[in-house]
Design an enzyme around this catalytic site. Sequence first.
Site, PDB file in Angstrom:
ATOM      1  N   ASN A   7       0.882  -1.180   0.000  1.00 22.59           N
ATOM      2  CA  ASN A   7       0.000   0.000   0.000  1.00 22.59           C
ATOM      3  C   ASN A   7       0.912   1.221   0.000  1.00 22.59           C
ATOM      4  O   ASN A   7       1.415   1.636   1.041  1.00 22.59           O
ATOM      5  CB  ASN A   7      -0.892  -0.039   1.251  1.00 22.59           C
ATOM      6  CG  ASN A   7      -1.862   1.119   1.282  1.00 22.59           C
ATOM      7  OD1 ASN A   7      -1.825   2.007   0.424  1.00 22.59           O
ATOM      8  ND2 ASN A   7      -2.748   1.105   2.269  1.00 22.59           N
ATOM      9  N   ARG A  90      -2.453  -2.053  -3.576  1.00 22.07           N
ATOM     10  CA  ARG A  90      -3.707  -1.324  -3.378  1.00 22.07           C
ATOM     11  C   ARG A  90      -3.660  -0.039  -4.201  1.00 22.07           C
ATOM     12  O   ARG A  90      -2.690   0.714  -4.118  1.00 22.07           O
ATOM     13  CB  ARG A  90      -3.863  -0.970  -1.911  1.00 22.07           C
ATOM     14  CG  ARG A  90      -5.079  -0.111  -1.684  1.00 22.07           C
ATOM     15  CD  ARG A  90      -4.964   0.674  -0.416  1.00 22.07           C
ATOM     16  NE  ARG A  90      -6.111   1.557  -0.295  1.00 22.07           N
ATOM     17  CZ  ARG A  90      -6.094   2.727   0.314  1.00 22.07           C
ATOM     18  NH1 ARG A  90      -4.984   3.181   0.849  1.00 22.07           N
ATOM     19  NH2 ARG A  90      -7.170   3.448   0.394  1.00 22.07           N
ATOM     20  N   HIS A 180     -12.851   2.768  -0.281  1.00 20.01           N
ATOM     21  CA  HIS A 180     -12.883   1.675   0.715  1.00 20.01           C
ATOM     22  C   HIS A 180     -13.582   0.424   0.151  1.00 20.01           C
ATOM     23  O   HIS A 180     -14.084  -0.400   0.913  1.00 20.01           O
ATOM     24  CB  HIS A 180     -13.658   2.066   1.988  1.00 20.01           C
ATOM     25  CG  HIS A 180     -13.069   3.193   2.769  1.00 20.01           C
ATOM     26  ND1 HIS A 180     -13.854   4.157   3.357  1.00 20.01           N
ATOM     27  CD2 HIS A 180     -11.802   3.495   3.086  1.00 20.01           C
ATOM     28  CE1 HIS A 180     -13.103   5.017   4.002  1.00 20.01           C
ATOM     29  NE2 HIS A 180     -11.831   4.642   3.839  1.00 20.01           N
ATOM     30  N   GLY A 210     -13.579   4.998  10.148  1.00 16.80           N
ATOM     31  CA  GLY A 210     -12.201   5.121  10.627  1.00 16.80           C
ATOM     32  C   GLY A 210     -11.813   6.581  10.564  1.00 16.80           C
ATOM     33  O   GLY A 210     -12.664   7.458  10.682  1.00 16.80           O
ATOM     34  N   ASN A 211     -10.543   6.827  10.354  1.00 16.51           N
ATOM     35  CA  ASN A 211     -10.130   8.210  10.154  1.00 16.51           C
ATOM     36  C   ASN A 211     -10.814   8.755   8.899  1.00 16.51           C
ATOM     37  O   ASN A 211     -11.264   9.885   8.849  1.00 16.51           O
ATOM     38  CB  ASN A 211      -8.608   8.263  10.055  1.00 16.51           C
ATOM     39  CG  ASN A 211      -8.134   9.677  10.179  1.00 16.51           C
ATOM     40  OD1 ASN A 211      -8.726  10.480  10.897  1.00 16.51           O
ATOM     41  ND2 ASN A 211      -7.100  10.003   9.432  1.00 16.51           N
ATOM     42  N   ARG A 241     -11.925  15.501   7.639  1.00 18.88           N
ATOM     43  CA  ARG A 241     -12.667  15.850   6.418  1.00 18.88           C
ATOM     44  C   ARG A 241     -14.121  16.181   6.748  1.00 18.88           C
ATOM     45  O   ARG A 241     -14.710  15.560   7.631  1.00 18.88           O
ATOM     46  CB  ARG A 241     -12.650  14.678   5.433  1.00 18.88           C
ATOM     47  CG  ARG A 241     -11.285  14.395   4.877  1.00 18.88           C
ATOM     48  CD  ARG A 241     -11.304  13.166   3.974  1.00 18.88           C
ATOM     49  NE  ARG A 241     -10.266  12.243   4.386  1.00 18.88           N
ATOM     50  CZ  ARG A 241     -10.230  10.960   4.052  1.00 18.88           C
ATOM     51  NH1 ARG A 241     -11.178  10.436   3.302  1.00 18.88           N
ATOM     52  NH2 ARG A 241      -9.251  10.189   4.468  1.00 18.88           N
ATOM     53  N   GLY A 331     -11.388   1.303  12.352  1.00 19.62           N
ATOM     54  CA  GLY A 331     -10.965   1.710  13.705  1.00 19.62           C
ATOM     55  C   GLY A 331     -12.111   2.086  14.631  1.00 19.62           C
ATOM     56  O   GLY A 331     -12.217   1.569  15.749  1.00 19.62           O
ATOM     57  N   GLU A 386      -8.353  -5.643   4.361  1.00 16.29           N
ATOM     58  CA  GLU A 386      -8.174  -5.287   2.953  1.00 16.29           C
ATOM     59  C   GLU A 386      -6.975  -6.017   2.348  1.00 16.29           C
ATOM     60  O   GLU A 386      -7.008  -6.416   1.189  1.00 16.29           O
ATOM     61  CB  GLU A 386      -7.995  -3.763   2.823  1.00 16.29           C
ATOM     62  CG  GLU A 386      -9.281  -3.016   3.115  1.00 16.29           C
ATOM     63  CD  GLU A 386      -9.070  -1.587   3.570  1.00 16.29           C
ATOM     64  OE1 GLU A 386      -8.666  -1.384   4.733  1.00 16.29           O
ATOM     65  OE2 GLU A 386      -9.320  -0.667   2.782  1.00 16.29           O
TER      66      GLU A 386
HETATM   67  P1  AMP Z   1      -8.657   3.708  11.043  1.00 15.08           P
HETATM   68  O1  AMP Z   1      -8.598   4.856  10.072  1.00 15.08           O
HETATM   69  O2  AMP Z   1      -9.532   2.591  10.575  1.00 15.08           O
HETATM   70  O3  AMP Z   1      -7.299   3.260  11.496  1.00 15.08           O
HETATM   71  O4  AMP Z   1      -9.389   4.266  12.367  1.00 15.08           O
HETATM   72  C1  AMP Z   1      -8.848   5.269  13.165  1.00 15.08           C
HETATM   73  C2  AMP Z   1      -9.930   5.764  14.111  1.00 15.08           C
HETATM   74  O5  AMP Z   1     -10.366   4.678  14.939  1.00 15.08           O
HETATM   75  C3  AMP Z   1      -9.447   6.862  15.057  1.00 15.08           C
HETATM   76  O6  AMP Z   1     -10.428   7.891  15.098  1.00 15.08           O
HETATM   77  C4  AMP Z   1      -9.384   6.164  16.399  1.00 15.08           C
HETATM   78  O7  AMP Z   1      -9.726   7.019  17.443  1.00 15.08           O
HETATM   79  C5  AMP Z   1     -10.457   5.104  16.287  1.00 15.08           C
HETATM   80  N1  AMP Z   1     -10.226   4.040  17.280  1.00 15.08           N
HETATM   81  C6  AMP Z   1     -10.922   3.875  18.400  1.00 15.08           C
HETATM   82  N2  AMP Z   1     -10.464   2.861  19.130  1.00 15.08           N
HETATM   83  C7  AMP Z   1      -9.414   2.370  18.491  1.00 15.08           C
HETATM   84  C8  AMP Z   1      -8.513   1.313  18.765  1.00 15.08           C
HETATM   85  N3  AMP Z   1      -8.599   0.545  19.844  1.00 15.08           N
HETATM   86  N4  AMP Z   1      -7.546   1.107  17.867  1.00 15.08           N
HETATM   87  C9  AMP Z   1      -7.448   1.867  16.742  1.00 15.08           C
HETATM   88  N5  AMP Z   1      -8.290   2.872  16.438  1.00 15.08           N
HETATM   89  C10 AMP Z   1      -9.258   3.125  17.300  1.00 15.08           C
END
Ligand code: AMP
Length: 400
Positions: A7, A90, A180, A210-211, A241, A331, A386
């Site tokens: 990636n 990816r 996604h 997620g983010n 965003r 996340g 993914e």
């Molecule tokens: P991602 O982009 O999928 O990595 O998700 C990131 C988001 O997930 C952030 O806003 C984190 O605050 C939230 N999140 C909440 N709990 C966790 C956790 N245990 N591990 C990773 N991300 C988390």
Amino acid sequence: MKILVINAGSSSMKYQLIDMDDESVIAKGNCERIGVDGHFKHTTGDGRVYETDVVMNNHTEAFVQIKNALISEEYGVIKNLDEVSAIGHRIVQGGALFSESVLVNEDVIKGIESLIPLAPLHNAAHVQGIRACLDVFGTEVPEVVVFDTAFHSTMPPKAFTYPVPYEYYEKYAVRRYGFHGTSHRYVSQRCAELMGKDIKDIKIITCHLGNGSSITAIKDGKVIDTSMGLTPLDGIMMGTRTGCLDPSVVTFIAEKEGFTPSEMDTLLNKKSGFLGISGVSSDDRDVTAAAESGNARAQLAIDILEYQILKYIGSYTAALGGVDAIVFTAGIGENQCSHRINVCNNLAYMGVKVDADLNAKAIRGVEGKISTPDSTVDVFVIPTNEELVIARDTMALVQK
Ligand code: AMP
């Protein structure tokens, strides 16, 4: 068969080496700050960690780090590079050119390059990644590209066409693409497996939170609508965003502040969302903690997020003509159980019932159903994967 999944971002390159015999991750890592000062971390499946600051001037130098780590005596997982049977990349934007994964050749690279205007940061970096991979691994190792947009290519024109003059669709391919897709594809297929049903017989709403976040409506195993659009800025509010807005907000602020299009782009993509509303952080964990200690703007950010998820689920239920399953992933979807229950409690009108204990336990990689047996809609938490989808597509194409 061992497959390397890549990636590549503009200044980073994440990788996983997957043994397809049992689909286990043999090694994974990340090259960060490529072209800046450089940091490399490599972790093996049996827990050995190699981490170092090392200058990587470009993606080819990053690949050299990955290669050396994979075959190193101390931190290696293979004896030589011949053990890597294929490489899967990816790719964020496949546009209307790519509706499925394909083997890489020069025409494919040119196709991805031609889509750079639609995803300037991502696709340019992916092309660098593919070329760097060719430099280091040579042409004998087959490469496959898997597109974030491909799963959404089944959307009908009424879902993907924006109501701007049609000439912009014809001239510049301005339309909803969705992102996604690899994640939505994985969790929807897994959802059907967990329900013991054929995906063609169920209607699913998948919430990748997620983010970056997107929500997708899936019928007969095909996407009928998704919340992200021409770019990953559309849809629900995210870490930094905006998600969808009245477009006049953009022109109004730009005029008032004298911002250029590029400055507005930064504001909408990097300074808004959770960060912009709360003023605390883009990270849900920080914002939730601030809200719990009484920060009203952090609470507002959370209320907006939960309200928007609720509205998308409601509108996609209407678009699908009902819903059999709702899936939370990524996340936030996998870990922030308070958002899940707050959203689902507001879906009680359509028979959704979530078990509070099951919901609280479904965190940190736990997969399972969180709805009660008498819920009219099954609700699942499914950790996304993914990389595994990319590896599976790569293996399938190489074996063909
Ligand atoms: P991602 O982009 O999928 O990595 O998700 C990131 C988001 O997930 C952030 O806003 C984190 O605050 C939230 N999140 C909440 N709990 C966790 C956790 N245990 N591990 C990773 N991300 C988390």
